[in-house]
Structures are given as structure tokens and as C-alpha cells.
Scaffold this active site. Structure first.
Site, PDB file in Angstrom:
ATOM      1  N   ASP A 202       3.215  -2.109  -5.741  1.00  0.00           N
ATOM      2  CA  ASP A 202       2.098  -2.270  -6.550  1.00  0.00           C
ATOM      3  C   ASP A 202       2.143  -3.405  -7.590  1.00  0.00           C
ATOM      4  O   ASP A 202       3.120  -3.632  -8.133  1.00  0.00           O
ATOM      5  CB  ASP A 202       1.845  -0.951  -7.230  1.00  0.00           C
ATOM      6  CG  ASP A 202       0.260  -0.847  -7.947  1.00  0.00           C
ATOM      7  OD1 ASP A 202      -0.597  -0.807  -7.256  1.00  0.00           O
ATOM      8  OD2 ASP A 202       0.559  -0.808  -9.318  1.00  0.00           O
ATOM      9  N   GLU A 253       1.861  -5.961  -3.213  1.00  0.00           N
ATOM     10  CA  GLU A 253       0.746  -6.351  -3.624  1.00  0.00           C
ATOM     11  C   GLU A 253       0.874  -7.654  -4.546  1.00  0.00           C
ATOM     12  O   GLU A 253       1.164  -7.278  -5.758  1.00  0.00           O
ATOM     13  CB  GLU A 253      -0.067  -5.286  -4.039  1.00  0.00           C
ATOM     14  CG  GLU A 253      -1.369  -5.541  -4.630  1.00  0.00           C
ATOM     15  CD  GLU A 253      -2.151  -4.877  -5.689  1.00  0.00           C
ATOM     16  OE1 GLU A 253      -3.150  -4.702  -5.752  1.00  0.00           O
ATOM     17  OE2 GLU A 253      -1.302  -4.077  -6.251  1.00  0.00           O
TER      18      GLU A 253
HETATM   19  C1  NOJ Z   1      -3.276  -1.837  -7.860  1.00  0.00           C
HETATM   20  C2  NOJ Z   1      -3.728  -0.624  -7.091  1.00  0.00           C
HETATM   21  O1  NOJ Z   1      -4.088  -0.898  -6.060  1.00  0.00           O
HETATM   22  C3  NOJ Z   1      -4.901  -0.053  -8.134  1.00  0.00           C
HETATM   23  O2  NOJ Z   1      -5.664   0.892  -7.582  1.00  0.00           O
HETATM   24  C4  NOJ Z   1      -4.326   0.564  -9.484  1.00  0.00           C
HETATM   25  O3  NOJ Z   1      -5.275   0.782 -10.289  1.00  0.00           O
HETATM   26  C5  NOJ Z   1      -3.518  -0.973 -10.048  1.00  0.00           C
HETATM   27  N1  NOJ Z   1      -2.780  -1.523  -9.036  1.00  0.00           N
HETATM   28  C6  NOJ Z   1      -2.749  -0.364 -11.055  1.00  0.00           C
HETATM   29  O4  NOJ Z   1      -1.656   0.537 -10.564  1.00  0.00           O
END
Ligand code: NOJ
Length: 515
Positions: A202, A253
Site C-alpha cells: 500500500d 501501489e
Molecule cells: C491506498 C488504498 O488502496 C486506499 O484504499 C487507502 O485508503 C489508502 N491507501 C490508505 O491506506
């Protein structure tokens, strides 16, 4: 060398709250996923990535973690997780979990200790600073969500401010502290030891920030994160942890829209295996824009880099809503036929649109409820309002299109988007050129995106019509005049031989042919 498992087929993203509810409380759970594994086998996926199911107060629906190594009771137990991984592996499906390294919940015991006093041994596990001036935060950094505004909250107990890139309930960990990094490595080992096949990381660019916490430059919000070279050292050390186990994969990500910068995460072969390409998600529906994004990746990529294509996830409006329903079918073809790993968010294989959420049911802090609506498994006329997702009251409204777009109805309709998805997965499985072949985009005429995949003595041509009208294919004369249609997103297109000189793509059609 054999193609690694994560390059062979699609990785399917499960948002556990909305996939399948086994106990009637209206929220999806791990047992619900176990019950649907045969659906995933029929979908032909190589692996699944589960959004967080860890213990959490759910301020950000699980992206605020209270215990990295426990299952939240709403989703089940660790035994349920062990059963899921065992049953998935028995069916040849790999499992990735979501690793959230940048922040915890404010209820995590580390933060509870950290905020308790300036002398706490855990104080330096988070980012605490004095304010600026009489009442201002330490710098001008903003939360990634619109509602909190500043990325800092003042804590009355000690009079200092703590950093949170998202909600105040999600304090950022201090990765400058080696003890934090070591603890996060332990989390990876915990899940690897339990048998997971990898991680989605993430917002991983945020684990290295400007150590001097200087103000962001106006118009350049990302200048303070993914600090060089710290980020790359930290990624190498994460990679070394998973490389102690065979066949594990790290998918970042990397939420940065500057592709050359993203490529520094995947080009060296010792950091991430893949990075989600967010440039792709922000493209307009245009053949030239998509061609450029695809070519840019190939131009910048070293031998080590492998694309991770996706156009939807739990944070973005669904493809059918953004681009249209026929277009959503063509997007599926693109994901499966481009060089790279397709990432398919649950419900995209059904061509679901965003659900309509009445104002009194809005529950997410950042407007993401429509794309998180539960999967309709059966027609509501027969299964009730829960559409086979739940026997209770679903936590979010189910799409008003459930009667037509549910899994059961689509499974028995050869022209459905679900059947198209299954055929795409089968072709990807049987055609070596699609799994590992080379790729070249072609000039093909207005509004047409065309590309060749070549491998194992086979040449495949893929074409996507970005226009809502017919478009004639215009390929260079050195390509063969005839081809065999393997698949089209247009249910009326017959399979078999076509003349490429005379081929007219129907509105929004995607087509795959053997040359
Ligand atoms: C990216 C995640 O995909 C999202 O859903 C989340 O709110 C943020 N990161 C914070 O963790």
C-alpha cells in the site's frame, strides 16, 4: 527459464467486505471467499490479492491496522485464513495479502504507547514534531484525502503534532527508525511463514519521506515522498526478506503519475517485481493516449521490468461507469492481451457499473462507496435483496443492475462479460505469445489501438476500437492479408478467417486474431 507464476495469468483483487458473506451479517468474510473458490477456478486466475482483513477499527475499512498479524473478527479467524490459503493452493490459486507499511491505526498498541508521553520508548516509532508559530502544524503537507486537510494533528496530551498521510486515525510510521523497519519485516515473515505468495504494498512510495520534513513545493505534491535514495534501499531490504522464500512476489501501489520515476522501482530487478501503473488509470478513453502509455512503459523498461496493468480497483470509479459498458469488455481484452500481468478488480469480470449510493448510506470518508458495492451472485428476484452476496442486509447497497449482471445469470449466457472474461483467461493460458511474447504497437487507423504479440512461433494481433462508431482497420502492407479471429468482445462477430484489408471493427469492439 520457466515463466514465473505471476506473469502467466491474472491477479484478481478481492475486497473482502464486498465479495461474499458466509454468516449473514451483511459483510463479506474469509469463509465467504472459501465458498467461492470454484468460481475463481472457472475464472482462470493465477492468483488473488486480498485487500486488508486484519484487526482494525475500520476508519478506512481496514487500511487502518490495529494488529498486522490478526484477522478482524468481522472477517473471521486465523484458522479461516489458513483454510482459505490451503483450499486456494489446492486449486492452484496463489494468494497475496495487502501490506500497509506507511501507517497503522491510532489504536495500534505502538501508537497508543507512542502518544502516551514524549519519553515513551515508542515515541520515535511515529513522526512527532512541535508546531510552527503559535498554532500551526510543523509544515504544509496535506493529507491524501480531501477531508482532513493538513497531514498533521495536534495531540493535546503532549502538545506535539503527529503526521498522517491519510486520516488522523492513520498515523504514519517513522521508517527513519530502524526498529520500525525491523518490525515491519517481521510482519512480512509472519505471513510468508503462513504460506502467502506475496504482497501488494500500500502507497509504498511513502515509506521514505524527506527526513528534514521541508514544505512541499506548490503544484508538486509528491516532492516530499519517495525520497531518493532511501526509498530504493528500503525496497531492496523488503525484497531481501521475501527472497528468503521461494516464488514470492511484491507488487507496489506506487501512486506516482511520473512514469520514469515509477520505473526506478522495478528496473533494477532487486526491488519490486511489479508496480501498479497509475498513469493508465488516469487516461482518457483515447487510442493515442493508451498507445503512448503502453509504448512509454516498453521504452523505459529494462529486462527486469514487467508491467502490471489495471484500470480499476477499490479506490476508483469502475470502468463501465467511466468509459461505458461495451468499452469495459474491450478493457478486459486489453488487460489480458497486453504484455504484462492483468489485475482484475472483483466485479470487473462482470462489467459492473458503480452502484448508486443514496446520501444516507454514504459511509466512506473519500467517496469510494460506489465501486465497493457487493458482488451480485444471484438475481434478487430469486435470491432476495442480498443478491446471493448475503442473507442479511448488505453493508452497502447492491447495484440496481443486479438482476441482469449477477454471476448466475451471466454464467448461463455465452455472450456475457463473465463468459468473455473466462475465454480471455483460457486464451492467455493456451497462447504462449500472450503470456511471455514480445509486443509492438502498430499504426492501425483513427481511434484504433493495435498491437502484435509474438512468441513460440505464433503471431497474435489485438485491436481495440476506441470509437463508438465502426472503424476500418488500416495496417501496414507488410502484415498478412488474412487472419483467424480467436475472440471478439462483440458477441455478433463470427469466429474464423477474416481479411485484414477489409476488416471493420464494430463500435467499441476489441478483437484478438491469429496471423
Ligand atoms: C491506498 C488504498 O488502496 C486506499 O484504499 C487507502 O485508503 C489508502 N491507501 C490508505 O491506506
Amino acid at each position: 527459464m520457466a515463466i514465473p507464476w505471476w506473469r502467466r495469468g491474472a491477479i484478481y483483487q478481492i475486497y473482502p467486505r464486498s465479495f461474499s458473506d458466509s454468516n449473514g451479517d451483511g459483510v463479506g468474510d474469509l469463509r465467504g471467499i472459501v465458498e467461492r473458490l470454484d468460481y475463481l477456478v472457472d475464472l482462470g486466475i493465477a492468483g488473488m490479492w486480498l485487500s486488508p482483513f486484519f484487526r482494525s477499527p475500520m476508519a478506512d475499512f481496514g487500511y487502518d491496522i490495529e494488529d498486522y498479524c490478526a484477522v478482524d473478527p468481522i472477517f473471521g479467524t486465523l484458522d479461516d485464513f489458513d483454510l482459505l490459503i490451503q483450499e486456494a493452493h489446492a486449486r492452484g490459486i496463489r494468494l497475496l495479502v495487502d501490506f500497509v507499511p506507511n501507517h497503522t491505526s491510532d489504536r495500534h498498541e505502538w501508537f497508543v504507547a507512542s502518544r502516551s508521553s514524549r519519553q515513551s520508548p515508542k515515541r520515535d516509532w511515529y513522526v512527532w514534531r512541535d508546531g510552527r508559530g503559535s498554532s500551526g502544524p510543523p509544515n504544509n503537507w496535506r493529507s491524501s484525502f480531501a477531508t482532513p486537510g493538513p497531514a498533521w494533528t495536534r495531540d493535546a496530551a503532549t502538545g506535539q503534532w503527529y503526521l498522517h498521510s491519510f486520516l488522523p486515525e492513520q498515523p504514519d510510521l517513522n521508517w527513519e527508525n530502524p526498529a520500525v523497519e525491523a518490525a515491519m519485516h517481521e510482519v512480512l515473515r509472519f505471513w510468508c511463514d503462513r504460506g502467502v505468495d506475496g504482497f501488494r504494498l500500500d502507497v509504498v512510495q511513502k515509506i521514505a519521506k524527506d527526513p528534514l520534513l521541508r514544505d512541499a513545493q506548490p503544484g508538486k505534491p509528491a516532492t516530499w515522498e519517495d525520497w531518493q535514495p532511501t526509498i530504493h534501499e528500503r525496497l531492496r531490504r523488503l525484497r531481501a526478506v521475501v527472497d528468503d522464500y521461494p516464488d514470492r512476489v511484491l507488487v507496489g501501489e506506487v501512486y506516482i503519475l511520473d512514469l520514469p520515476r515509477v520505473m526506478t522501482y522495478v528496473n533494477t530487478g532487486d526491488q519490486l517485481h511489479m508496480a501498479h501503473n497509475f498513469v493508465f488509470v488516469h487516461l482518457p478513453w483515447s487510442a493515442t493516449a493508451f498507445r503512448k502509455a503502453i509504448d512509454d512503459f516498453e521504452e523505459l523498461a529494462t529486462e527486469s521490468a514487467w508491467p502490471a496493468w489495471f484500470l480499476a480497483n477499490h479506490d476508483h470509479s469502475r470502468v463501465a461507469t467511466r468509459f461505458g459498458e461495451p468499452q469495459a469488455r474491450t478493457v478486459l481484452l486489453m488487460l489480458y492481451a497486453l504484455r504484462g500481468t492483468p489485475f482484475v478488480y472483483q466485479g470487473e469480470e462482470l462489467g459492473l457499473p458503480d452502484a448508486e449510493i443514496p446520501s444516507d448510506r454514504v459511509i466512506d470518508v473519500d467517496g469510494r462507496d460506489p465501486e465497493r458495492s457487493p458482488v451480485p451472485w444471484r438475481p434478487p428476484s430469486r435470491a432476495g435483496a442480498g443478491a446471493g452476496f448475503t442473507s442479511g442486509e448488505p453493508w452497502l447497497p447492491i447495484t440496481s443492475r443486479a438482476e441482469e449482471l449477477n454471476v448466475e445469470s451471466q454464467a448461463s449466457d455465452a455472450g456475457s462479460t463473465l463468459c468473455l472474461s473466462r475465454r480471455l483467461a483460457a486464451l492467455r493460458e493456451s497462447e504462449a505469445a500472450l503470456q511471455g511474447g514480445s509486443q509492438r504497437t502498430l499504426d492501425a487507423g483513427d481511434d484504433l489501438l493495435a498491437w502484435l504479440r509474438v512468441g513460440d512461433g505464433q503471431r497474435l494481433l489485438a485491436v481495440a476500437n476506441f470509437s463508438a462508431a465502426d472503424r476500418q482497420l488500416r495496417l501496414a502492407p507488410d502484415l498478412p492479408g488474412a487472419a483467424e479471429v480467436l475472440l471478439s468482445t462483440d458477441p455478433h462477430r463470427p469466429a474464423g478467417q477474416v481479411s485484414l484489408q477489409e476488416l471493420v471493427l464494430t463500435p467499441s469492439e476489441g478483437l484478438l486474431a491469429r496471423l
